[in-house]
Design an enzyme around this catalytic site. Structure first.
Site, PDB file in Angstrom:
ATOM      1  N   ASN A 208      31.829 -13.577  45.834  1.00 42.77           N
ATOM      2  CA  ASN A 208      31.176 -14.491  46.773  1.00 42.77           C
ATOM      3  C   ASN A 208      29.664 -14.308  46.819  1.00 42.77           C
ATOM      4  O   ASN A 208      29.014 -14.761  47.756  1.00 42.77           O
ATOM      5  CB  ASN A 208      31.760 -14.290  48.173  1.00 42.77           C
ATOM      6  CG  ASN A 208      33.210 -14.731  48.240  1.00 42.77           C
ATOM      7  OD1 ASN A 208      33.559 -15.799  47.750  1.00 42.77           O
ATOM      8  ND2 ASN A 208      34.050 -13.899  48.810  1.00 42.77           N
TER       9      ASN A 208
ATOM     10  N   ARG B 217      37.223  -8.190  45.408  1.00 46.58           N
ATOM     11  CA  ARG B 217      37.161  -9.629  45.175  1.00 46.58           C
ATOM     12  C   ARG B 217      36.037 -10.301  45.953  1.00 46.58           C
ATOM     13  O   ARG B 217      35.505 -11.331  45.533  1.00 46.58           O
ATOM     14  CB  ARG B 217      38.507 -10.279  45.540  1.00 46.58           C
ATOM     15  CG  ARG B 217      38.520 -11.779  45.252  1.00 46.58           C
ATOM     16  CD  ARG B 217      39.905 -12.386  45.232  1.00 46.58           C
ATOM     17  NE  ARG B 217      39.800 -13.807  44.938  1.00 46.58           N
ATOM     18  CZ  ARG B 217      40.812 -14.590  44.634  1.00 46.58           C
ATOM     19  NH1 ARG B 217      42.020 -14.086  44.578  1.00 46.58           N
ATOM     20  NH2 ARG B 217      40.624 -15.858  44.373  1.00 46.58           N
TER      21      ARG B 217
END
Lengths: 360, 360
Positions: free
Chosen positions: B244, B240
């Site tokens: 970013n 995950r």
């Protein structure tokens, strides 16, 4: 040292109970993700135990940061919580840094909430130093701060990695706070453990006198009860609500009197008497039961009446309770000593009458 | 209407995407625990859509409360969050009341955090009204507020029960905010979907012109990418973090310039160019790749350089990032278009050089 386990699968954790555990930080080491901790304490507990804990951890190669909060329920608020965040960010603490809560229920609740929300969640460990936090608030993962309109209104369910209860810290606990802790001890007997209630009737003076063996037994028995309830219902969908016996009335006392005027345990004691009074008026328990409950609270040094706020004000404050559902107040009442139930059908008139009967 | 599902077991939920969904509150009804909601919006979105949503829900017998926050990243803070708690407590909203976030990423993040923490957790539904929130922030359960020392530093992972993305709300979105949303759309292509990146190279002007079919496709493809990543790694233990890309540099820009000066997507765009620059200097992608990435961002109307804060200031701000571990900055870099990796070994000198090359 005695060890209990809170059975919550991958969120499960041990509770170590014993005298002098604070002096053995090697108990903490296996639970750290990296050798870095941030200790949160308050200005009463810190001067007594912080140096020892810091030194012991540093001797083991752990990097230690610390922040000292002002003591007391009146500071269980956002500005004080933010002191923790300020420290964590100033020291650039990371997601792998473990927070240690060194103090009573307020420190534990605030540290737990800071851990639940700093960078969306970091590990934390409870090191409770009051009887109340050792038998109740450090176990079970309820974390929160207060809001001017209600107690514990902003928080999270967030489990610690370890609870380390050093019964030696009770030596320095003021008598009033010891008594406040006994209110939660008595609660376990009342809601689900009648044998323990009878043991308390035989031994309450030993607890007030802080006999180590009696305290160790009462703490372990309380934690065992709490651990069972929490394992069965982590987020209070059902049975866990029974742990709130006396708390809905008690929160009204705490909020109505201003945070800090009454200790949490004192308010719970008076609230428990209101719940007992209402249970008696519903015909569920006898006046002899109410007398037994009152006598035990008195012997523990606890109040058995609430302050005269007026029943209407009590009801107004109680309407903010987290257990309100579809506008109905869900109270924890007694069907007997050792048998609590959730009840949502009491009328406001009946509740008000029980409150009035128990105000002085 | 198209529907995607975020596969998170008992925390899973659907994402409905379509034009005019706000006018059909019967889509919301099945996800309410009780017929009572509290809508959180801001003073820009509220005047456009709040009345319609409220009226529709009331027609279906739902009790509706609402609070309007000041718009903008500068208000993503505790005092503004507390306006939500004030309303919930004043209206005596219960644990079964569902919060609805009607607005962009700031409203969604704050409402989600309020839902995660009010009474230790109440249900919430995302109704994103910006491109950025429709393709990114409304999906995946990251909630937070800012701290003066860092963006999104206080928050929780807390999943909504439903995401309702009405693409019609993009009609009223300022061009600058549409472009900011495209930065996150481009991101999905860059980190894991090279086919989508090529589609964007062929169609970016259609998105800037708000062609409904192109927008609907880009939103669905973005959400599908996000849903897959979130399902595989809900709490950002691994993959995950790739979402970013550009965000560590971007957060430094946002914090360094003061919240609100740069839109989040604008800062991510400039940050993505810094990440691409560094990837190129490491020999992982070619200057032709950097040129393609820059061209696409320019055509989307996005900045391709950051502000001149000085590399030292960037590094200082980046040291607060949540992805720092054991003091090392973990950056998301590119091994190719459509292939992002986590990299913790870039030297400060190399990072500083890439930053300097991408400031103007």
């Amino acid at each position: 040292m005695r060890t209990l386990n809170v059975a919550l699968g991958d969120r499960g954790y041990p509770i170590h109970i014993g005298r002098g555990l604070l002096g053995d930080p090697s108990l903490i080491l296996p639970f750290l993700r990296t050798p870095r901790v941030a200790i949160v304490t308050n200005d009463v507990v810190g001067p007594l135990y912080l140096d020892r804990l810091q030194a012991g951890l540093r001797d083991l190669g752990v990097q230690v940061h610390a922040v000292t909060l002002p003591d007391g329920e009146a500071h269980k608020d956002w500005p004080t919580l933010n002191l923790i965040f300020d420290m964590l960010l100033a020291e650039r603490c990371e997601r792998s840094t473990t927070l240690l809560a060194l103090g009573g229920g307020v420190v534990g609740d605030m540290t737990g909430f800071a851990a639940a929300t700093y960078q969306r969640g970091v590990p934390f460990i409870q090191i409770p130093t009051t009887l109340l936090s050792q038998v109740d608030s450090s176990v079970g993962g309820k974390t929160a701060i207060n809001h001017p309109l209600g107690k514990n209104m902003i928080g999270a369910f967030y489990q610690p990695k370890l609870v380390l209860a050093d019964t030696g810290t009770l030596d320095t606990l003021p008598a009033r706070e010891l008594a406040a802790g006994l209110a939660e001890v008595i609660k376990y007997g009342l809601i689900r453990d009648p044998v323990f209630f009878e043991w308390l009737e035989s031994n309450i003076e030993r607890l007030v006198a802080r006999e180590p063996e009696a305290l160790a037994f009462a703490i372990e028995r309380s934690c065992a009860n709490k651990a069972e309830v929490v394992a069965a219902d982590e987020t209070e969908q059902g049975e866990r609500a029974l742990l709130n016996l006396g708390h809905t009335f008690g929160h009204a006392i705490e909020t109505g009197m201003g945070y800090g005027a009454w200790l949490h345990g004192e308010a719970v004691a008076a609230g428990t008497m209101m719940a007992a009074e209402l249970s008696c008026r519903l015909g569920w328990i006898g006046t002899d039961d109410v007398a037994r409950i009152e006598a035990l609270h008195r012997r523990a040094g606890l109040p058995v009446h609430g302050p005269r706020l007026g029943a209407a004000r009590y009801l107004e404050l109680m309407a903010h309770d987290k257990k309100v559902e579809a506008g109905r107040l869900r109270l924890i009442l007694l069907r007997g000593i050792g048998r609590a139930v959730i009840h949502a059908d009491a009328t406001h008139t009946a509740i008000a009458a029980a409150i009035e009967a128990r105000c002085a």
